[in-house]
Motif scaffolding. Sequence first.
Motif, PDB file in Angstrom:
ATOM      1  N   GLY A   1       0.457  -1.079   0.395  1.00  0.00           N
ATOM      2  CA  GLY A   1      -0.144   0.473  -0.607  1.00  0.00           C
ATOM      3  C   GLY A   1       0.791   0.716   0.014  1.00  0.00           C
ATOM      4  O   GLY A   1       0.240   2.288  -0.613  1.00  0.00           O
ATOM      5  N   LEU A   2       2.338   1.344   0.803  1.00  0.00           N
ATOM      6  CA  LEU A   2       3.044   2.496   0.554  1.00  0.00           C
ATOM      7  C   LEU A   2       3.727   2.637  -1.039  1.00  0.00           C
ATOM      8  O   LEU A   2       3.431   4.250  -1.228  1.00  0.00           O
ATOM      9  N   ALA A   3       3.786   1.852  -1.720  1.00  0.00           N
ATOM     10  CA  ALA A   3       4.330   1.774  -2.859  1.00  0.00           C
ATOM     11  C   ALA A   3       3.191   2.402  -3.743  1.00  0.00           C
ATOM     12  O   ALA A   3       3.613   3.345  -3.997  1.00  0.00           O
ATOM     13  N   ILE A   4       2.194   1.946  -3.603  1.00  0.00           N
ATOM     14  CA  ILE A   4       1.091   2.493  -4.525  1.00  0.00           C
ATOM     15  C   ILE A   4       0.450   3.720  -3.984  1.00  0.00           C
ATOM     16  O   ILE A   4       0.369   4.841  -4.566  1.00  0.00           O
ATOM     17  N   SER A   5       0.746   4.310  -3.039  1.00  0.00           N
ATOM     18  CA  SER A   5       0.498   5.355  -2.393  1.00  0.00           C
ATOM     19  C   SER A   5       1.720   7.118  -2.685  1.00  0.00           C
ATOM     20  O   SER A   5       0.879   7.422  -2.915  1.00  0.00           O
ATOM     21  N   GLU A   6       2.994   6.815  -2.754  1.00  0.00           N
ATOM     22  CA  GLU A   6       3.643   7.048  -2.973  1.00  0.00           C
ATOM     23  C   GLU A   6       3.700   7.762  -3.921  1.00  0.00           C
ATOM     24  O   GLU A   6       4.035   8.814  -4.549  1.00  0.00           O
ATOM     25  N   GLY A   7       3.163   6.521  -4.911  1.00  0.00           N
ATOM     26  CA  GLY A   7       2.857   6.839  -6.542  1.00  0.00           C
ATOM     27  C   GLY A   7       2.293   7.824  -7.121  1.00  0.00           C
ATOM     28  O   GLY A   7       1.626   9.180  -7.850  1.00  0.00           O
ATOM     29  N   LEU A   8       0.532   7.510  -6.195  1.00  0.00           N
ATOM     30  CA  LEU A   8      -0.382   8.293  -6.313  1.00  0.00           C
ATOM     31  C   LEU A   8       0.033   9.344  -5.565  1.00  0.00           C
ATOM     32  O   LEU A   8      -0.704  10.666  -6.181  1.00  0.00           O
ATOM     33  N   LYS A   9       0.761   9.921  -4.847  1.00  0.00           N
ATOM     34  CA  LYS A   9       0.992  10.880  -4.280  1.00  0.00           C
ATOM     35  C   LYS A   9       1.781  12.195  -5.095  1.00  0.00           C
ATOM     36  O   LYS A   9       1.153  13.257  -5.133  1.00  0.00           O
ATOM     37  N   SER A  10       2.265  11.279  -5.657  1.00  0.00           N
ATOM     38  CA  SER A  10       2.788  11.593  -6.823  1.00  0.00           C
ATOM     39  C   SER A  10       2.614  12.898  -8.168  1.00  0.00           C
ATOM     40  O   SER A  10       2.771  13.400  -9.015  1.00  0.00           O
ATOM     41  N   GLN A  11       1.644  11.580  -8.852  1.00  0.00           N
ATOM     42  CA  GLN A  11       0.723  12.087  -9.655  1.00  0.00           C
ATOM     43  C   GLN A  11       0.443  13.523  -8.887  1.00  0.00           C
ATOM     44  O   GLN A  11      -0.770  13.809  -9.335  1.00  0.00           O
ATOM     45  N   VAL A  12      -0.526  12.840  -7.500  1.00  0.00           N
ATOM     46  CA  VAL A  12      -1.910  14.213  -7.245  1.00  0.00           C
ATOM     47  C   VAL A  12      -0.750  15.245  -6.847  1.00  0.00           C
ATOM     48  O   VAL A  12      -1.438  16.469  -7.357  1.00  0.00           O
ATOM     49  N   GLY A  13       0.442  15.656  -6.596  1.00  0.00           N
ATOM     50  CA  GLY A  13       0.917  17.159  -6.124  1.00  0.00           C
ATOM     51  C   GLY A  13       1.232  17.663  -8.070  1.00  0.00           C
ATOM     52  O   GLY A  13       1.803  18.606  -8.322  1.00  0.00           O
ATOM     53  N   GLY A  14       2.419  16.461  -8.276  1.00  0.00           N
ATOM     54  CA  GLY A  14       2.515  16.887 -10.282  1.00  0.00           C
ATOM     55  C   GLY A  14       0.862  17.656 -11.087  1.00  0.00           C
ATOM     56  O   GLY A  14       0.110  18.573 -11.325  1.00  0.00           O
ATOM     57  N   LEU A  15       0.058  16.682 -10.902  1.00  0.00           N
ATOM     58  CA  LEU A  15      -1.220  17.717 -11.028  1.00  0.00           C
ATOM     59  C   LEU A  15      -1.185  19.056 -10.180  1.00  0.00           C
ATOM     60  O   LEU A  15      -2.458  19.661 -11.137  1.00  0.00           O
ATOM     61  N   THR A  16      -1.173  19.166  -8.649  1.00  0.00           N
ATOM     62  CA  THR A  16      -1.095  20.307  -8.303  1.00  0.00           C
ATOM     63  C   THR A  16      -0.503  21.209  -9.419  1.00  0.00           C
ATOM     64  O   THR A  16      -1.759  22.925  -9.491  1.00  0.00           O
ATOM     65  N   VAL A  17       0.381  21.119  -9.564  1.00  0.00           N
ATOM     66  CA  VAL A  17       1.200  22.506 -10.184  1.00  0.00           C
ATOM     67  C   VAL A  17       0.845  22.058 -11.177  1.00  0.00           C
ATOM     68  O   VAL A  17       0.908  23.465 -12.122  1.00  0.00           O
ATOM     69  N   ALA A  18       0.333  21.252 -11.716  1.00  0.00           N
ATOM     70  CA  ALA A  18      -0.221  21.372 -13.066  1.00  0.00           C
ATOM     71  C   ALA A  18      -0.926  22.287 -13.714  1.00  0.00           C
ATOM     72  O   ALA A  18      -1.165  23.088 -14.792  1.00  0.00           O
ATOM     73  N   ALA A  19      -2.052  22.514 -12.490  1.00  0.00           N
ATOM     74  CA  ALA A  19      -3.393  23.322 -12.945  1.00  0.00           C
ATOM     75  C   ALA A  19      -2.458  24.148 -12.865  1.00  0.00           C
ATOM     76  O   ALA A  19      -4.061  25.824 -13.857  1.00  0.00           O
ATOM     77  N   ARG A  20      -1.417  25.176 -11.965  1.00  0.00           N
ATOM     78  CA  ARG A  20      -1.184  26.695 -11.577  1.00  0.00           C
ATOM     79  C   ARG A  20      -1.083  26.597 -12.474  1.00  0.00           C
ATOM     80  O   ARG A  20      -0.599  27.028 -13.127  1.00  0.00           O
ATOM     81  N   ASN A  21      -0.007  25.533 -13.835  1.00  0.00           N
ATOM     82  CA  ASN A  21       0.670  25.415 -14.606  1.00  0.00           C
ATOM     83  C   ASN A  21      -0.322  26.302 -15.773  1.00  0.00           C
ATOM     84  O   ASN A  21       0.103  27.545 -16.398  1.00  0.00           O
ATOM     85  N   ALA A  22      -1.414  25.659 -15.923  1.00  0.00           N
ATOM     86  CA  ALA A  22      -2.088  25.851 -17.000  1.00  0.00           C
ATOM     87  C   ALA A  22      -2.924  27.034 -17.022  1.00  0.00           C
ATOM     88  O   ALA A  22      -2.875  27.652 -17.773  1.00  0.00           O
ATOM     89  N   GLN A  23      -2.966  27.755 -15.783  1.00  0.00           N
ATOM     90  CA  GLN A  23      -3.428  28.600 -15.412  1.00  0.00           C
ATOM     91  C   GLN A  23      -2.198  30.675 -16.106  1.00  0.00           C
ATOM     92  O   GLN A  23      -2.937  30.651 -16.385  1.00  0.00           O
ATOM     93  N   ASP A  24      -1.316  29.930 -15.472  1.00  0.00           N
ATOM     94  CA  ASP A  24       0.048  30.443 -16.252  1.00  0.00           C
ATOM     95  C   ASP A  24      -0.340  31.197 -17.374  1.00  0.00           C
ATOM     96  O   ASP A  24      -0.304  31.829 -17.570  1.00  0.00           O
ATOM     97  N   GLY A  25      -0.549  29.786 -18.684  1.00  0.00           N
ATOM     98  CA  GLY A  25      -0.789  29.296 -19.714  1.00  0.00           C
ATOM     99  C   GLY A  25      -1.581  30.453 -20.074  1.00  0.00           C
ATOM    100  O   GLY A  25      -1.638  31.315 -21.184  1.00  0.00           O
ATOM    101  N   VAL A  26      -3.139  30.707 -19.373  1.00  0.00           N
ATOM    102  CA  VAL A  26      -3.821  31.378 -19.606  1.00  0.00           C
ATOM    103  C   VAL A  26      -3.772  32.627 -19.465  1.00  0.00           C
ATOM    104  O   VAL A  26      -3.868  33.705 -20.475  1.00  0.00           O
ATOM    105  N   SER A  27      -2.664  33.257 -18.589  1.00  0.00           N
ATOM    106  CA  SER A  27      -2.598  34.096 -18.139  1.00  0.00           C
ATOM    107  C   SER A  27      -1.568  34.792 -19.304  1.00  0.00           C
ATOM    108  O   SER A  27      -1.703  36.193 -20.201  1.00  0.00           O
ATOM    109  N   VAL A  28      -0.621  33.942 -19.923  1.00  0.00           N
ATOM    110  CA  VAL A  28       0.178  34.102 -20.869  1.00  0.00           C
ATOM    111  C   VAL A  28      -0.520  34.806 -22.104  1.00  0.00           C
ATOM    112  O   VAL A  28      -0.372  35.973 -22.577  1.00  0.00           O
ATOM    113  N   VAL A  29      -1.409  33.884 -22.856  1.00  0.00           N
ATOM    114  CA  VAL A  29      -2.175  34.629 -24.314  1.00  0.00           C
ATOM    115  C   VAL A  29      -3.006  35.464 -24.020  1.00  0.00           C
ATOM    116  O   VAL A  29      -2.974  36.095 -24.530  1.00  0.00           O
TER     117      VAL A  29
END
Length: 395
Positions: free
Chosen positions: A47-75
């Motif tokens: 469960g630890l191995a699976i959860s850490e992989g999911l945690k990486s995905q969640v953290g990455g998606l959180t930052v990715a959403a901010r990146n996309a918002q920055d993209g909207v601001s740029v355009v």
Amino acid sequence: MGFQINNNLAANNTYRNLNSTQNDLSSSLEKLSSGLRINHAADDAAGLAISEGLKSQVGGLTVAARNAQDGVSVVQTAEGGLTETQSILQRMRDLAVQAGNDSNNADSRQAITTEVSALTDELSRISASTNFNGINLLDGSAGGGSGKLAFQVGANGDAASQITVDLSGANVKNIANTLASGTTATGGTSWTVDTTTLASGAATFKSTNGGAVTTVTTGTLSGTGTGGSFKSVDEYAAALSSDASFSAKFSVSTTKDANGASTGIVVTAKDGGTVDTTAPEGGVSGGTSAPSTVGIKFDTAAHAQAAITAIDAQITAVSTARANIGAVQNRFDHAINVTNVAQENLTSAESRITDTDMASEMVKYTRANILSQAGTSMLAQANQSTSGVLSLLRG
């Protein structure tokens, strides 16, 4: 069972059970206090191995959403500059249309030129000042000169996790340079015209602009003379202007001698290209390409018409760039929505693996707590169970 004191089996058994209960109680307290079901790898290795992989995905998606918002601001920032650019170009076009009227005297045309020059300077300023986080967006320097900016809108390192914004078509600096110092108002190519040998027929004109070749063949040109011949150079120039194919790409004016009589024609490409000097037909000879003039001009009606065509091309380019930017902004909006949904679902999956079910764990804690108290009491009883040996020893 014998009566012995060296090995109190009842006490040992009670102690073993109490120790196990104490471990369960300690584990429950840790889970209840932290809110996590997995506090150590030993709690659930898989469960630890699976959860850490999911945690990486969640953290990455959180930052990715901010990146996309920055993209909207740029355009949005880029479109703001393009919106004003288009307003300026529309005003310049209005002035060019006004300059195309020969009711304007020299002073009027000079006033138009002065305003257009100021507007061109403003285009240059917009291209230099429109930036996001220090990155110029409208001068062609974005993305190291490619005009392309990449935005990480996914959690992974693959191409599907990036959106590229192409700002190469939004080069306002290039627009300003083209209108201010390009060759949009060429001097044209001149020919002498001998109307005595110029019969009715088609004429072919060719121009070259930046490697692009434009070739136009007119319909049958006819004058008012015998068999459709031309009585004057002016009549021939008027026939050219009346031809739809010719007038779509070229403009024509006449050259005059000292007495004011028309002796030849001057053909100018509306896209600013250089007109080929090859004679378009018999009776037209001596083709000479005049020097190109700088920038759009409004000193004559012909130059004003050339300016209209040149400005129209820039308006179309800006409209296309704005449309592309709008499409990318819509894409960013959808990417943000998809990212947020994925983040929510992955967080839920991680929670099911790592988070403590507080109600269930409280049941376990209560059970372990009761067993701990009972075990402690029983251990005391077990320790007292061999005290009867003292009666034998005193006896």
